[in-house]
Write an enzyme that holds these catalytic residues in place. Structure first.
Site, short mmCIF file in Angstrom:
data_model
loop_
_atom_site.label_atom_id
_atom_site.label_comp_id
_atom_site.label_asym_id
_atom_site.label_seq_id
_atom_site.Cartn_x
_atom_site.Cartn_y
_atom_site.Cartn_z
N GLY A 1 0.88 -1.18 0.02
CA GLY A 1 0.06 0.02 0.12
C GLY A 1 0.59 1.15 0.09
N LYS B 1 -0.39 -17.47 -7.84
CA LYS B 1 1.30 -17.52 -7.57
C LYS B 1 1.77 -17.84 -6.32
CE LYS B 1 2.27 -13.13 -6.19
NZ LYS B 1 2.80 -13.07 -4.89
N ASN C 1 5.90 -15.51 0.86
CA ASN C 1 5.39 -16.67 0.97
C ASN C 1 6.49 -17.80 0.91
OD1 ASN C 1 2.31 -16.63 1.03
ND2 ASN C 1 2.90 -14.99 -0.73
N1 LIG Z 1 4.05 -6.61 0.04
C1 LIG Z 1 4.39 -6.94 -1.16
O1 LIG Z 1 5.72 -6.98 -1.72
C2 LIG Z 1 3.24 -6.99 -2.13
C3 LIG Z 1 3.41 -6.76 -3.70
C4 LIG Z 1 2.53 -7.04 -4.31
C5 LIG Z 1 1.07 -7.27 -3.72
N2 LIG Z 1 1.04 -7.47 -2.48
C6 LIG Z 1 -0.37 -7.54 -1.98
O2 LIG Z 1 -1.00 -6.61 -1.34
C7 LIG Z 1 -1.95 -6.60 -0.37
C8 LIG Z 1 -1.28 -6.03 0.71
O3 LIG Z 1 -0.19 -6.30 1.16
P1 LIG Z 1 0.71 -5.54 1.98
O4 LIG Z 1 2.18 -5.88 1.77
O5 LIG Z 1 0.70 -3.71 1.42
O6 LIG Z 1 0.42 -5.60 3.50
P2 LIG Z 1 1.15 -6.15 4.79
O7 LIG Z 1 1.36 -7.48 4.44
O8 LIG Z 1 2.38 -5.15 4.85
O9 LIG Z 1 0.34 -5.93 6.02
C9 LIG Z 1 0.33 -4.82 6.78
C10 LIG Z 1 -1.08 -4.07 6.56
O10 LIG Z 1 -2.23 -5.04 7.10
C11 LIG Z 1 -3.04 -3.93 7.86
N3 LIG Z 1 -3.90 -4.66 9.11
C12 LIG Z 1 -3.20 -5.59 9.87
N4 LIG Z 1 -4.04 -6.05 10.71
C13 LIG Z 1 -5.47 -5.33 10.19
C14 LIG Z 1 -6.68 -5.51 10.67
N5 LIG Z 1 -7.06 -6.36 11.63
N6 LIG Z 1 -7.76 -4.93 10.08
C15 LIG Z 1 -7.20 -3.94 8.91
N7 LIG Z 1 -6.01 -3.84 8.50
C16 LIG Z 1 -4.96 -4.60 9.14
C17 LIG Z 1 -2.16 -2.99 8.45
O11 LIG Z 1 -2.79 -1.74 8.97
C18 LIG Z 1 -1.31 -2.74 7.19
O12 LIG Z 1 -1.71 -1.81 6.26
C19 LIG Z 1 -2.00 -8.31 -0.24
O13 LIG Z 1 -2.78 -8.83 -0.96
C20 LIG Z 1 -0.46 -8.64 -0.88
O14 LIG Z 1 -0.68 -10.03 -1.58
C21 LIG Z 1 2.11 -7.19 -1.56
O1 LIG Z 2 6.09 -11.44 -0.61
P1 LIG Z 2 4.92 -12.09 -1.29
O2 LIG Z 2 5.06 -13.75 -1.40
O3 LIG Z 2 3.61 -12.02 -0.57
O4 LIG Z 2 4.99 -11.81 -2.57
C1 LIG Z 2 4.71 -10.10 -2.89
C2 LIG Z 2 4.21 -9.82 -4.34
O5 LIG Z 2 3.11 -10.46 -4.56
C3 LIG Z 2 5.17 -10.08 -5.59
O6 LIG Z 2 4.67 -9.63 -6.54
#
Ligand SMILES: NC(=O)c1ccc[n+]([C@@H]2O[C@H](COP(=O)([O-])OP(=O)(O)OC[C@H]3O[C@@H](n4cnc5c(N)ncnc54)[C@H](O)[C@@H]3O)[C@@H](O)[C@H]2O)c1
Ligand SMILES: O=P(O)(O)OC[C@H](O)CO
Length: 393
Positions: A63, A255, A321
């Site tokens: 985010g 994935k 993961n």
């Molecule tokens: N991190 C990456 O590299 C990455 C890359 C691409 C896509 N994504 C996807 O993006 C999405 C968000 O992942 P992220 O990495 O930003 O989050 P994260 O795994 O860093 O999780 C932290 C977030 O979860 C929130 N959170 C924790 N407990 C909560 C609750 N009870 N209610 C509401 N929010 C809560 C926190 O406030 C924070 O915003 C996921 O679906 C992930 O698969 C992540």
């Molecule tokens: O760290 P992961 O395994 O949640 O993967 C992060 C992203 O989805 C990669 O594109």
């Protein structure tokens, strides 16, 4: 979209938006791939004219990284966007101070993306209603476990701008018995805004550091693809658009199951040949799953796009993961314990998705057609020894 029957795929070429200039009144025919339309129950409401206001729902590592890009583009393209971009931060006390205050004063998300300077026009906001007030472009990027709570609040009358557009960068799926839905579809159904999907080989920290990468957006219309490309396309974050919302969503979700398998391989001390085999088999199951259950999805989204093959590769080498699954084999701890120990408050997505997909396939009596997905589920949830991963594949 809900689960549907197999459909033929039509190859086409994705569009690169690197030199894009947008207009909110674009009427040219779609240059992107055909895919499933917005459901008939949701007639697209007109896009508001004038400058667009961007809101980001979620402030984890992804985010924050996406909000950074959007806020930088909002300044660069000030004729199209309001410069202030709001980001919903679930309030948390960090070192004695509310996280929103820390972000707004230091321009650092010390909790989830430390050491990355965020733009000053990105404003951390603790209340959802304030984040989306007057917003016309809404980015959903919470861990999928928390989406329902967020949608509960946003679906109240008058909370969202009636002409708003949404995009989901969430990786996961929603399963109810024999039905399966992407989060783009779920968002569209719950809050009534047409919803696109963004996914790609995008490890958040690498994106935030400005290391070159690509992403794919799947959009229901050409107009949406122009808008979202303008929000996200950047010299080190190259956006390519397709109309395959389901394929883009499913690539990102599935994935994560294969990434767990890759982590098991690493934990078992097996080499590159085995991992390559897992990636090949996994990509095959991902593609077939999408084609079997999501009408109009495109094989090429998996073979040609960042949301397909490229994301699979990066996740199976550098993702959370993979890392947690390796630890699962080495330590014998549960995934819950490992998530707490290794991820510092971030959320693992792959185990929940493996379980959702297993439940769906069992309900559809199709478990046997996806042996790798099933092996991952059995190892993670039913005590199957990790070394049986490759047996019988
Ligand atoms: N991190 C990456 O590299 C990455 C890359 C691409 C896509 N994504 C996807 O993006 C999405 C968000 O992942 P992220 O990495 O930003 O989050 P994260 O795994 O860093 O999780 C932290 C977030 O979860 C929130 N959170 C924790 N407990 C909560 C609750 N009870 N209610 C509401 N929010 C809560 C926190 O406030 C924070 O915003 C996921 O679906 C992930 O698969 C992540
Ligand atoms: O760290 P992961 O395994 O949640 O993967 C992060 C992203 O989805 C990669 O594109």
């Amino acid at each position: 979209m809900s689960a549907q029957s197999t459909a033929p795929s039509t190859p086409d070429v994705a569009r690169d938006f690197s030199d894009l200039e947008i207009s909110s009144t674009v009427t040219s025919p779609a240059a992107t791939r055909p895919s499933s339309p917005i459901p008939a129950s949701l007639p697209p409401s007109p896009l508001p004219s004038g400058k667009h206001k961007i809101a980001v729902i979620g402030s984890g590592s992804w985010g924050s990284a996406l909000a950074k890009i959007a806020a930088e583009n909002a300044v660069k393209r000030n004729d199209e966007f309001h410069s202030e971009v709001r980001m919903w931060v679930r309030e948390k006390i960090v070192n004695g101070k509310p996280l929103t205050h820390v972000i707004n004063r230091t321009h650092l998300n010390s909790r989830y993306l430390p050491d990355i300077k965020l733009p000053r026009n990105l404003v951390a906001t603790p209340h959802l209603k304030d984040v989306v007030k007057d917003a016309t472009l809404i980015v959903f990027v919470v861990p999928h476990q928390f989406l329902h709570t967020v949608l509960g609040e946003l679906s109240r009358p008058g909370v969202l701008h009636p002409g708003a557009r949404a995009i989901s960068a969430i990786k996961g799926v929603e399963v109810n018995g024999t039905d399966i839905e992407t989060f783009a579809s779920l968002i569209e159904g719950r809050v009534g805004t047409p919803c696109s999907a963004l996914s790609g080989a995008n490890i958040a920290l690498e994106v935030a550091l400005g290391q070159f990468c690509e992403t794919t957006i799947g959009c229901p219309t050409h107009e949406d693809s122009l808008l979202w490309s303008a929000v996200f396309n950047a010299p080190t974050f190259r956006v390519s658009a397709v109309e395959d919302v389901n394929g883009v969503s499913l690539g990102g979700a599935l994935k994560n199951i294969v990434a767990l398998a890759a982590g098991f391989v690493d934990g078992l001390g097996l080499g590159g040949n085995t991992k390559a085999a897992i990636l090949r088999i996994g990509l095959g199951e991902m593609t077939e799953f999408c084609l079997e259950f999501f009408e109009g999805s495109q094989r090429e989204t998996f073979s040609n796009e960042s949301a397909g093959i490229a994301d699979l590769i990066t996740t199976c080498y550098g993702g959370r993961n993979r890392k947690c699954a390796e630890e699962f084999v080495k330590s014998g701890s549960t995934f819950d314990v490992i998530e707490k120990k290794l991820l510092n408050g971030q959320k693992l997505q792959g185990t929940a998705t493996a379980e959702e997909v297993h439940n769906f396939l069992r309900a559809r009596k199709r478990v046997h057609a996806y042996p790798l997905f099933e092996k991952v589920y059995q190892i993670a949830f039913e005590g199957l020894p990790p070394k049986s991963l490759v047996r019988g594949l």
